[in-house]
Enzyme design. Structure first.
Site, short mmCIF file in Angstrom:
data_model
loop_
_atom_site.label_atom_id
_atom_site.label_comp_id
_atom_site.label_asym_id
_atom_site.label_seq_id
_atom_site.Cartn_x
_atom_site.Cartn_y
_atom_site.Cartn_z
N ASN A 91 0.84 -1.19 0.00
CA ASN A 91 0.00 0.00 0.00
C ASN A 91 0.88 1.25 0.00
OD1 ASN A 91 -1.61 2.23 0.91
ND2 ASN A 91 -3.12 0.77 1.69
N ASP A 95 -1.07 -3.77 10.92
CA ASP A 95 -2.41 -4.13 10.50
C ASP A 95 -3.32 -3.14 11.19
OD1 ASP A 95 -4.02 -5.88 8.86
OD2 ASP A 95 -4.94 -6.54 10.73
N SER A 96 -4.27 -2.63 10.45
CA SER A 96 -5.12 -1.60 11.01
C SER A 96 -6.51 -1.68 10.42
CB SER A 96 -4.51 -0.21 10.71
OG SER A 96 -4.35 -0.04 9.32
N PHE A 115 -7.20 8.17 3.19
CA PHE A 115 -7.75 7.12 2.34
C PHE A 115 -8.68 6.25 3.18
CE2 PHE A 115 -3.68 5.86 4.06
CZ PHE A 115 -3.87 4.56 4.52
N GLY A 116 -9.34 5.31 2.54
CA GLY A 116 -10.18 4.36 3.25
C GLY A 116 -11.36 5.02 3.95
N LYS A 159 -2.64 14.55 11.05
CA LYS A 159 -2.99 13.13 11.03
C LYS A 159 -1.83 12.27 11.53
CE LYS A 159 -4.62 9.35 8.16
NZ LYS A 159 -4.94 8.86 6.82
#
Length: 194
Positions: free
Chosen positions: A9, A69-70, A153-154, A176
Site C-alpha cells: 500500500n 495491521d489496522s 484514504f479508506g 494526522k
C-alpha cells in the site's frame, strides 16, 4: 537506515515514511525490489495479522521489517469491520462503497462511537521484536453527505474527530501523522529506532 515495510500500500508507505522522517529511516516495500508479497492474513486480531506479515517478509529478505495491521472498529457494529476493513463487503468495492456500507449498517443508531486501531511490529528476528498498538477515537458521521475531506484514504472521510471538529480526511498530513492510530504507533516504533 533502511527498513522493509510489509505492505504493498503506497498510501501507508508514504504515511509511515513521513512519521519516521525524524529518525532518518528509509522505508522500502517489497514491490520496489520486485518481490511478490501477499501473505494470507489469517489472524484473529490486528496484532496477529501484523506478526504474520512481519514474519513472512522477514523470511523473504532476512532483514529488519516493520509490519502493521489496522482497521476501523465501530462500537454499534460489534467492532466491525475490524480486521476485515480493507475488504469489508467483498473484493472489488471502492472506499466510497465501503464507507456507504458501514453507514448503511449503522443506520440511525445513535451510538456512533468508533476508532481506528493500528498494531505495528518492528521485527528484527523470530525471537526479537517490538509491538505498539494505538487507537484513534472518534464518531461515525451521520450519512454520506456528511462524509468530508479529500486527504487520507479508506474510512477517513467518515470518522469525525470532535477535538478537531473535522473528519480524519480533513486533517492536514501533519495533524494526522501526529494523532492517528498509525502515527502514534509509528512514533513509538521510531523511538526504538532513533
Amino acid at each position: 537506515m533502511t527498513i522493509w515495510f510489509a505492505s504493498g500500500n503506497h498510501h501507508k508507505k508514504k504515511e509511515l515514511s513521513d512519521i519516521l522522517s525524524p529518525y532518518s529511516i528509509n522505508i522500502k516495500i517489497p514491490s520496489e525490489a520486485g518481490i511478490e508479497f501477499n501473505p494470507e492474513e489469517s489472524g484473529t486480531s490486528f496484532l496477529e495479522n501484523a506478526m504474520i506479515k512481519a514474519k513472512a517478509l522477514y523470511d523473504l529478505v532476512g532483514e529488519p521489517v516493520i509490519a502493521d495491521d489496522s482497521g476501523l472498529c465501530v462500537d454499534a457494529l460489534e467492532g466491525r469491520p475490524g480486521i476485515h476493513s480493507a475488504y469489508y463487503g467483498g473484493e472489488g468495492l471502492s472506499s466510497i462503497e465501503r464507507n456507504a456500507l458501514v453507514l448503511s449498517e449503522l443506520g440511525d443508531n445513535p451510538n456512533r462511537g468508533a476508532c481506528f486501531v493500528c498494531a505495528m511490529v518492528l521485527y528484527y528476528a523470530p525471537n526479537r521484536f517490538f509491538i505498539a498498538q494505538e487507537p484513534l477515537f472518534g464518531n461515525i458521521v451521520k450519512d454520506m453527505e456528511s462524509a468530508r475531506g479529500s486527504g487520507g484514504f479508506g474510512y477517513d472521510p467518515i470518522l469525525y474527530i470532535s477535538e478537531y471538529k473535522r473528519t480524519v480526511a480533513e486533517l492536514t498530513e501533519e495533524e494526522k501523522n501526529r494523532i492517528s492510530h498509525r502515527g502514534r504507533a509509528g512514533i513509538a516504533i521510531g523511538r526504538l529506532l532513533g
